[in-house]
Design a protein around this motif. Sequence first.
Motif, short mmCIF file in Angstrom:
data_model
loop_
_atom_site.label_atom_id
_atom_site.label_comp_id
_atom_site.label_asym_id
_atom_site.label_seq_id
_atom_site.Cartn_x
_atom_site.Cartn_y
_atom_site.Cartn_z
N PHE A 26 -21.40 -13.84 5.68
CA PHE A 26 -20.13 -13.32 5.17
C PHE A 26 -19.89 -11.96 5.80
CE2 PHE A 26 -21.47 -9.85 2.36
CZ PHE A 26 -22.83 -10.11 2.23
N GLU A 27 -18.64 -11.50 5.65
CA GLU A 27 -18.34 -10.14 6.07
C GLU A 27 -17.64 -9.43 4.92
OE1 GLU A 27 -16.01 -10.77 9.59
OE2 GLU A 27 -14.19 -11.26 8.44
N LEU A 28 -17.81 -8.11 4.90
CA LEU A 28 -17.16 -7.29 3.87
C LEU A 28 -15.92 -6.64 4.46
CD1 LEU A 28 -20.33 -5.50 2.44
CD2 LEU A 28 -18.94 -7.22 1.26
N ALA A 29 -14.84 -6.63 3.68
CA ALA A 29 -13.63 -5.90 4.08
C ALA A 29 -13.39 -4.81 3.04
CB ALA A 29 -12.44 -6.85 4.16
N PHE A 30 -13.46 -3.57 3.48
CA PHE A 30 -13.35 -2.43 2.57
C PHE A 30 -11.89 -2.25 2.12
CE2 PHE A 30 -12.68 2.30 2.30
CZ PHE A 30 -13.35 2.47 1.09
N VAL A 31 -11.70 -2.14 0.82
CA VAL A 31 -10.38 -1.87 0.26
C VAL A 31 -10.38 -0.39 -0.12
CG1 VAL A 31 -8.68 -2.49 -1.49
CG2 VAL A 31 -10.30 -4.23 -0.66
N ASP A 32 -9.59 0.39 0.60
CA ASP A 32 -9.63 1.84 0.43
C ASP A 32 -8.77 2.25 -0.77
OD1 ASP A 32 -9.71 4.55 0.62
OD2 ASP A 32 -9.32 4.62 2.78
N ARG A 33 -9.42 2.41 -1.90
CA ARG A 33 -8.68 2.75 -3.12
C ARG A 33 -8.11 4.15 -3.05
NH1 ARG A 33 -11.46 0.79 -8.58
NH2 ARG A 33 -9.66 1.99 -9.30
N ASP A 34 -8.74 5.04 -2.27
CA ASP A 34 -8.19 6.39 -2.14
C ASP A 34 -6.80 6.34 -1.51
OD1 ASP A 34 -10.44 7.43 -3.24
OD2 ASP A 34 -11.36 8.03 -1.34
N LYS A 35 -6.57 5.31 -0.72
CA LYS A 35 -5.26 5.15 -0.09
C LYS A 35 -4.44 4.09 -0.81
CE LYS A 35 -6.66 6.66 4.49
NZ LYS A 35 -7.34 6.21 5.71
N ASP A 36 -4.91 3.67 -1.99
CA ASP A 36 -4.21 2.67 -2.80
C ASP A 36 -4.00 1.37 -2.00
OD1 ASP A 36 -3.28 2.01 -5.30
OD2 ASP A 36 -1.21 2.59 -4.87
N ALA A 37 -4.99 1.05 -1.18
CA ALA A 37 -4.86 -0.14 -0.31
C ALA A 37 -4.72 -1.42 -1.12
CB ALA A 37 -6.07 -0.23 0.62
N GLN A 38 -5.21 -1.40 -2.39
CA GLN A 38 -5.10 -2.60 -3.21
C GLN A 38 -3.65 -2.88 -3.62
OE1 GLN A 38 -6.27 0.26 -4.19
NE2 GLN A 38 -6.01 0.65 -6.37
N SER A 39 -2.78 -1.89 -3.40
CA SER A 39 -1.35 -2.08 -3.72
C SER A 39 -0.51 -2.32 -2.46
CB SER A 39 -0.81 -0.84 -4.44
OG SER A 39 -1.60 -0.56 -5.57
N SER A 40 -1.17 -2.43 -1.30
CA SER A 40 -0.43 -2.66 -0.06
C SER A 40 0.12 -4.09 -0.03
CB SER A 40 -1.35 -2.45 1.15
OG SER A 40 -2.34 -3.47 1.17
N ALA A 41 1.16 -4.28 0.74
CA ALA A 41 1.77 -5.61 0.83
C ALA A 41 0.75 -6.63 1.33
CB ALA A 41 2.98 -5.57 1.77
N ALA A 42 -0.09 -6.21 2.28
CA ALA A 42 -1.07 -7.16 2.83
C ALA A 42 -2.07 -7.59 1.75
CB ALA A 42 -1.82 -6.50 4.00
N TYR A 43 -2.49 -6.64 0.91
CA TYR A 43 -3.47 -7.00 -0.13
C TYR A 43 -2.80 -7.80 -1.24
CZ TYR A 43 -7.66 -6.81 -2.95
OH TYR A 43 -8.78 -7.18 -3.66
N LEU A 44 -1.58 -7.42 -1.61
CA LEU A 44 -0.88 -8.15 -2.68
C LEU A 44 -0.60 -9.59 -2.27
CD1 LEU A 44 1.59 -5.41 -3.99
CD2 LEU A 44 -0.52 -6.23 -5.08
N ALA A 45 -0.55 -9.84 -0.97
CA ALA A 45 -0.38 -11.22 -0.51
C ALA A 45 -1.63 -12.04 -0.83
CB ALA A 45 -0.09 -11.24 0.99
N LEU A 46 -2.78 -11.35 -0.93
CA LEU A 46 -4.03 -12.04 -1.29
C LEU A 46 -4.18 -12.13 -2.81
CD1 LEU A 46 -6.47 -10.24 1.20
CD2 LEU A 46 -5.44 -12.52 1.47
N ASN A 47 -3.89 -11.02 -3.48
CA ASN A 47 -4.01 -10.98 -4.94
C ASN A 47 -2.79 -10.24 -5.50
OD1 ASN A 47 -4.55 -10.62 -7.61
ND2 ASN A 47 -6.59 -9.74 -7.33
#
Length: 211
Positions: A26-47
């Motif tokens: 497997f590989e890990l993909a870092f979600v940069d919460r300091d940059k609110d990456a979990q709210s990015s359009a690319a991430y919201l397309a996943l979740n």
Amino acid sequence: MITLHYNPGNASLFPHILLRELGVPFELAFVDRDKDAQSSAAYLALNPHGKIPVLVDGDLVLFETMAIGLHLADAYPAAGLAPPPGDPLRPLYYRWMAQITNTLQSEFRAWFYPHEFTTDPAGVDAVQAAVGDRVMGAFERLDAQLGDGPWLLGETLSAADFYLLMMTRWGRTLPRPARDLPHVGAHARRLLARPAVAEALRVEGLPEPWI
Ligand SMILES: N[C@@H](CCC(=O)N[C@@H](CS)C(=O)NCC(=O)O)C(=O)O
């Protein structure tokens, strides 16, 4: 190749440990919460909920920590981390997974983010105090259920044990840390002695003590 979207120590830690225990590439993909990456359009397309973790495996895009854990343990049965359907332990395994997600993980949300659970800024401390009592009560009951184990299913190690370890780790922040409960603490220490578990924590850069 499986990709796990993670942030160190977040709910992604359980599937991360599981992937290492299962010996799956497997590989890990870092979600940069300091940059609110979990709210990015690319991430919201996943979740669409913007929450960590997400597991991507080809066409499969899976969020919800418990679902990821159930799926991985079933998908790689050779590791024996999920009693198979028909095994008398299977319903108990479901119960543990549900108990951990409902009465610990979801309650921890209110412990770590109490402001989300009241519209009154002056009430935040009271919300956190109340949920802290609830979580500690849940851990005490779990400690009695677990007993000497050594695992949640008695002699059978399962994915639920690694899920509990993540909760015990989060529980280090409680007024009465979860590790101080005799059975829960011993359970966590047994798991931390496993190379795959220690490797996951190290790779995430989590400082010791881990619980
Ligand atoms: N029910 C979800 C909850 C996941 C969750 O709350 N993750 C936290 C990290 S532990 C998160 O993404 N927080 C960032 C945010 O809420 O913006 C699950 O189990 O996957």
